[in-house]
Design a protein around this motif. Structure first.
Motif, PDB file in Angstrom:
ATOM      1  N   GLY A   1      38.162  42.353  36.193  1.00 53.05           N
ATOM      2  CA  GLY A   1      39.310  43.238  36.025  1.00 53.05           C
ATOM      3  C   GLY A   1      40.045  43.447  37.332  1.00 53.05           C
ATOM      4  N   ASN A   2      39.307  43.658  38.412  1.00 60.13           N
ATOM      5  CA  ASN A   2      39.937  43.831  39.719  1.00 60.13           C
ATOM      6  C   ASN A   2      40.718  42.584  40.125  1.00 60.13           C
ATOM      7  N   LEU A   3      40.101  41.417  39.939  1.00 62.14           N
ATOM      8  CA  LEU A   3      40.765  40.172  40.324  1.00 62.14           C
ATOM      9  C   LEU A   3      42.021  39.938  39.496  1.00 62.14           C
ATOM     10  N   ARG A   4      41.960  40.281  38.224  1.00 62.93           N
ATOM     11  CA  ARG A   4      43.149  40.158  37.385  1.00 62.93           C
ATOM     12  C   ARG A   4      44.223  41.146  37.818  1.00 62.93           C
ATOM     13  N   ALA A   5      43.817  42.354  38.187  1.00 64.93           N
ATOM     14  CA  ALA A   5      44.796  43.337  38.670  1.00 64.93           C
ATOM     15  C   ALA A   5      45.457  42.860  39.951  1.00 64.93           C
ATOM     16  N   PHE A   6      44.678  42.304  40.870  1.00 60.47           N
ATOM     17  CA  PHE A   6      45.238  41.810  42.125  1.00 60.47           C
ATOM     18  C   PHE A   6      46.290  40.732  41.870  1.00 60.47           C
ATOM     19  N   ALA A   7      46.091  39.959  40.789  1.00 63.98           N
ATOM     20  CA  ALA A   7      47.024  38.876  40.457  1.00 63.98           C
ATOM     21  C   ALA A   7      48.192  39.362  39.595  1.00 63.98           C
ATOM     22  N   GLY A   8      48.227  40.659  39.285  1.00 59.65           N
ATOM     23  CA  GLY A   8      49.314  41.198  38.478  1.00 59.65           C
ATOM     24  C   GLY A   8      49.103  41.053  36.982  1.00 59.65           C
ATOM     25  N   GLU A   9      47.905  40.686  36.546  1.00 56.55           N
ATOM     26  CA  GLU A   9      47.606  40.520  35.122  1.00 56.55           C
ATOM     27  C   GLU A   9      47.043  41.837  34.583  1.00 56.55           C
ATOM     28  N   PHE A  10      47.908  42.842  34.470  1.00 54.80           N
ATOM     29  CA  PHE A  10      47.459  44.206  34.215  1.00 54.80           C
ATOM     30  C   PHE A  10      46.872  44.408  32.815  1.00 54.80           C
ATOM     31  N   GLU A  11      47.430  43.780  31.813  1.00 56.71           N
ATOM     32  CA  GLU A  11      46.897  43.942  30.458  1.00 56.71           C
ATOM     33  C   GLU A  11      45.499  43.338  30.350  1.00 56.71           C
ATOM     34  N   LEU A  12      45.315  42.162  30.938  1.00 55.09           N
ATOM     35  CA  LEU A  12      43.989  41.543  30.925  1.00 55.09           C
ATOM     36  C   LEU A  12      42.996  42.372  31.736  1.00 55.09           C
ATOM     37  N   ALA A  13      43.457  42.928  32.852  1.00 52.90           N
ATOM     38  CA  ALA A  13      42.587  43.782  33.666  1.00 52.90           C
ATOM     39  C   ALA A  13      42.134  44.995  32.862  1.00 52.90           C
ATOM     40  N   ASP A  14      43.059  45.601  32.110  1.00 50.41           N
ATOM     41  CA  ASP A  14      42.718  46.765  31.301  1.00 50.41           C
ATOM     42  C   ASP A  14      41.662  46.410  30.257  1.00 50.41           C
ATOM     43  N   GLU A  15      41.778  45.221  29.685  1.00 54.25           N
ATOM     44  CA  GLU A  15      40.778  44.786  28.706  1.00 54.25           C
ATOM     45  C   GLU A  15      39.401  44.676  29.357  1.00 54.25           C
ATOM     46  N   ASP A  16      39.357  44.155  30.571  1.00 53.06           N
ATOM     47  CA  ASP A  16      38.071  44.037  31.255  1.00 53.06           C
ATOM     48  C   ASP A  16      37.481  45.406  31.581  1.00 53.06           C
ATOM     49  N   TYR A  17      38.322  46.327  32.039  1.00 49.77           N
ATOM     50  CA  TYR A  17      37.806  47.665  32.352  1.00 49.77           C
ATOM     51  C   TYR A  17      37.282  48.356  31.086  1.00 49.77           C
ATOM     52  N   ALA A  18      38.014  48.205  29.983  1.00 51.25           N
ATOM     53  CA  ALA A  18      37.560  48.797  28.728  1.00 51.25           C
ATOM     54  C   ALA A  18      36.239  48.176  28.287  1.00 51.25           C
ATOM     55  N   ARG A  19      36.127  46.858  28.443  1.00 54.64           N
ATOM     56  CA  ARG A  19      34.886  46.178  28.083  1.00 54.64           C
ATOM     57  C   ARG A  19      33.739  46.641  28.979  1.00 54.64           C
ATOM     58  N   GLY A  20      34.010  46.794  30.271  1.00 51.85           N
ATOM     59  CA  GLY A  20      32.986  47.268  31.185  1.00 51.85           C
ATOM     60  C   GLY A  20      32.461  48.641  30.791  1.00 51.85           C
ATOM     61  N   LEU A  21      33.353  49.528  30.367  1.00 49.60           N
ATOM     62  CA  LEU A  21      32.942  50.875  29.959  1.00 49.60           C
ATOM     63  C   LEU A  21      32.178  50.855  28.640  1.00 49.60           C
ATOM     64  N   THR A  22      32.537  49.931  27.773  1.00 44.89           N
ATOM     65  CA  THR A  22      31.787  49.801  26.523  1.00 44.89           C
ATOM     66  C   THR A  22      30.355  49.372  26.806  1.00 44.89           C
ATOM     67  N   LEU A  23      30.201  48.434  27.725  1.00 48.92           N
ATOM     68  CA  LEU A  23      28.873  47.929  28.067  1.00 48.92           C
ATOM     69  C   LEU A  23      28.062  48.921  28.887  1.00 48.92           C
ATOM     70  N   ASP A  24      28.746  49.685  29.738  1.00 48.90           N
ATOM     71  CA  ASP A  24      28.070  50.681  30.582  1.00 48.90           C
ATOM     72  C   ASP A  24      28.989  51.898  30.700  1.00 48.90           C
ATOM     73  N   PRO A  25      28.820  52.892  29.833  1.00 49.88           N
ATOM     74  CA  PRO A  25      29.721  54.056  29.830  1.00 49.88           C
ATOM     75  C   PRO A  25      29.743  54.833  31.140  1.00 49.88           C
ATOM     76  N   ARG A  26      28.795  54.579  32.033  1.00 49.32           N
ATOM     77  CA  ARG A  26      28.773  55.278  33.317  1.00 49.32           C
ATOM     78  C   ARG A  26      29.343  54.437  34.464  1.00 49.32           C
ATOM     79  N   LEU A  27      29.969  53.316  34.134  1.00 45.84           N
ATOM     80  CA  LEU A  27      30.613  52.505  35.162  1.00 45.84           C
ATOM     81  C   LEU A  27      32.005  53.086  35.411  1.00 45.84           C
ATOM     82  N   PHE A  28      32.017  54.254  36.058  1.00 44.48           N
ATOM     83  CA  PHE A  28      33.242  55.052  36.160  1.00 44.48           C
ATOM     84  C   PHE A  28      34.303  54.417  37.056  1.00 44.48           C
ATOM     85  N   GLN A  29      33.920  53.423  37.860  1.00 46.67           N
ATOM     86  CA  GLN A  29      34.931  52.703  38.631  1.00 46.67           C
ATOM     87  C   GLN A  29      35.989  52.096  37.713  1.00 46.67           C
ATOM     88  N   CYS A  30      35.569  51.695  36.515  1.00 46.32           N
ATOM     89  CA  CYS A  30      36.532  51.122  35.567  1.00 46.32           C
ATOM     90  C   CYS A  30      37.604  52.141  35.195  1.00 46.32           C
TER      91      CYS A  30
END
Length: 525
Positions: free
Chosen positions: A148-177
């Motif tokens: 998600g971070n790498l996608r955000a750095f490249a300006g791929e914000f929608e894809l980055a958001d999908e990764d952050y949402a997926r990260g939180l689904t897998l680990d609800p305490r991964l608050f960096q997302c």
């Protein structure tokens, strides 16, 4: 591997675990006497020598381990960590490109390795590695966060958001997302994460970094929604916790800045190394959040300029020359040793590093704002260096620092009084550099840059010895990565609207407003 070397290495590991570093050093030395290319002992020696204060010895052990060409994924990972510590960028990329690492390393190590690569601007290699990590372990939450971070750095914000949402689904305490996704866009009344953030806060460990991430995210989203009173409460809580977790001594900082000015007079700054640099470094300096990312993006639009990002390449050469490791660009002990430093060697070492940073181009940017602390040393060791000093309105700059969650930088930024004190010291030091480095530094005013970008870009190009290119002001262009807190703003193009975000908080910013009335804080140009 020599069995006797293995036994000595194990002794060294036990000694490290018990805190006996001198005994560990002897054990690793005994292992290396048996087998000079014993990589585990070389890495152990590097760690121990560094902790005992010998930076050069620790570096030598790391490079010996690199030249021993380890094949096993655990050794490659341990070596990569040491290479990153010493800012050995080219060797780091080579180490992590070894096919055995991607084949055998667990997803967690691969995600951490991708972060190392991204931190030096090797984002293509980082993305390839994290993609392999996700293929290997689709349920590994941290890998989705890193992608998600790498996608955000490249300006791929929608894809980055999908990764952050997926990260939180897998680990609800991964608050960096949650923290990162809050900054991807401007939140609206119909599309925001405020309720989710408040639920997450109820499950976060009080006073820990998880709560910090969530409070900063909540501040950002409430600010977008115009709920400034609640946004301020979240920011205050986040600031207070983060300040309790970092070390900052305002008195020590003041003494350091004064010591720099005392040492680096005009004679000191103009008599040093003459090493040929090959490419011309352009150091973009100033306070964090002053517009340095925008300035680098403008320069990166020139086809003869490589954007190296925020590196510690020069700071590393000072560490090697003084045989002293610092956690940031500078500390009091390095300043003391800098009086007797071999600046010709510093210049040669930086010339070696610049071959990788410049990527074959004639100019390259070094955009670590805190390099303003090292300008006297840079000027002495690298006479060809150019300095661009980015200046922004003091209140805009300081408030933006106050509401930005930094990783390891800007420990001064979490209390208004400390932030203002540091800002004043920075301004006094920049006045000093103007005096002792005439003609070496160009002040760039943020407001003028956004109001008349072409005029200012031409002025900047001329100072750097470049011909102007129209692409320089097309900062919203595709391509390139922006790995700073300004990524969303810069991708949106040059805007004149990003001013006075502090106004809605004026009632709570009394110490900052009063402190910045000092004449030394006014913008010079």
């Amino acid at each position: 591997m020599s069995g006797q070397a293995d036994r000595h290495w194990q002794e060294g590991e036990r000694a490290v675990a018990s805190g006996n570093l001198a005994m560990a050093r002897r054990a690793y030395a005994a292992a290396l006497a048996e087998a000079p290319r014993h990589v585990p002992s070389l890495l152990g020696m590097s760690q121990v020598a560094g902790r005992l204060g010998s930076h050069r010895e620790a570096l030598a052990a790391t490079m010996a381990a690199f030249h021993a060409s380890p094949q096993a994924a655990p050794l490659l990972f341990g070596l990569a960590r040491r290479l990153r510590h010493f800012n050995e960028y080219e060797a780091l990329c080579e180490c992590l490109a070894h096919p055995r690492f991607a084949a055998d390393a667990p997803a967690q190590a691969m995600a951490e390795a991708a972060v190392m690569l991204s931190s030096i601007g090797a984002n293509s290699q980082a993305r390839a590695l994290v993609e392999k990590a996700i293929q290997k372990a689709p349920g590994h939450a941290a890998s989705h966060y890193v992608r998600g971070n790498l996608r955000a750095f490249a300006g791929e914000f929608e894809l980055a958001d999908e990764d952050y949402a997926r990260g939180l689904t897998l680990d609800p305490r991964l608050f960096q997302c949650s923290w990162m996704r809050a900054g991807l866009r401007t939140q609206t009344a119909t599309s925001n994460h405020v309720d989710l953030l408040r639920r997450q806060l109820r499950s976060a460990t009080p006073g820990g970094m998880g709560e910090v991430y969530l409070q900063y995210a909540l501040h950002k989203e409430l600010h977008d929604l115009g709920d400034y009173a609640e946004a301020w409460i979240a920011l205050e809580k986040g600031n207070a916790i983060k300040r309790s977790l970092v070390k900052f001594d305002a008195g020590e900082s003041e003494r350091l800045l004064a010591g720099l000015a005392e040492l680096c007079d005009r004679t000191f700054c103009t008599s040093g190394g003459q090493a040929s640099q090959g490419a011309t470094p352009i150091f973009i300096v100033g306070m964090y959040r002053s517009g340095t990312t925008l300035l680098e993006r403008i320069l990166a639009g020139h086809d003869e300029v490589a954007d190296a990002g925020e590196t510690y390449a020069f700071a590393e050469q000072m560490r090697r020359a003084t045989d002293h490791a610092t956690s940031g660009p500078l500390d009091g002990e390095l300043l003391r040793r800098a009086r007797e430093c071999d600046y010709a060697a510093v210049g040669r070492g930086y010339a070696d590093a610049s071959r990788w940073l410049s990527r074959g181009k004639g100019w390259f940017t070094e955009k670590l704002p805190a390099n303003f602390l090292l300008m006297g040393f840079i000027a002495k060791a690298v006479p060809s260096a150019r300095f661009l000093h980015m200046q922004r309105d003091p209140m805009d700059t300081c408030f933006s620092n106050l509401r930005t969650l930094f990783s390891d930088a800007a420990a001064y930024s979490y209390r208004q009084d400390e932030l203002v004190g540091y800002y004043k010291g920075y301004r006094r030091l920049m006045d000093h550099w103007r005096d002792v480095l005439p003609g070496r530094m160009l002040d760039v005013d943020y407001r003028k840059l956004v109001l008349e970008p072409e005029v200012q870009a031409r002025r900047i190009a001329d100072f750097c010895g470049l011909d102007y290119r129209p692409a320089m002001v097309e900062v919203q262009r595709e391509g390139g990565d922006v790995a700073t807190a300004s990524v969303a703003q810069v991708r949106g193009g040059i805007s004149t609207q990003r001013r006075e975000a502090w106004r809605p908080y004026e009632a709570w910013l009394g110490p900052m407003i009063e402190g910045l009335r000092d004449p030394c804080c006014q913008t010079s140009n």
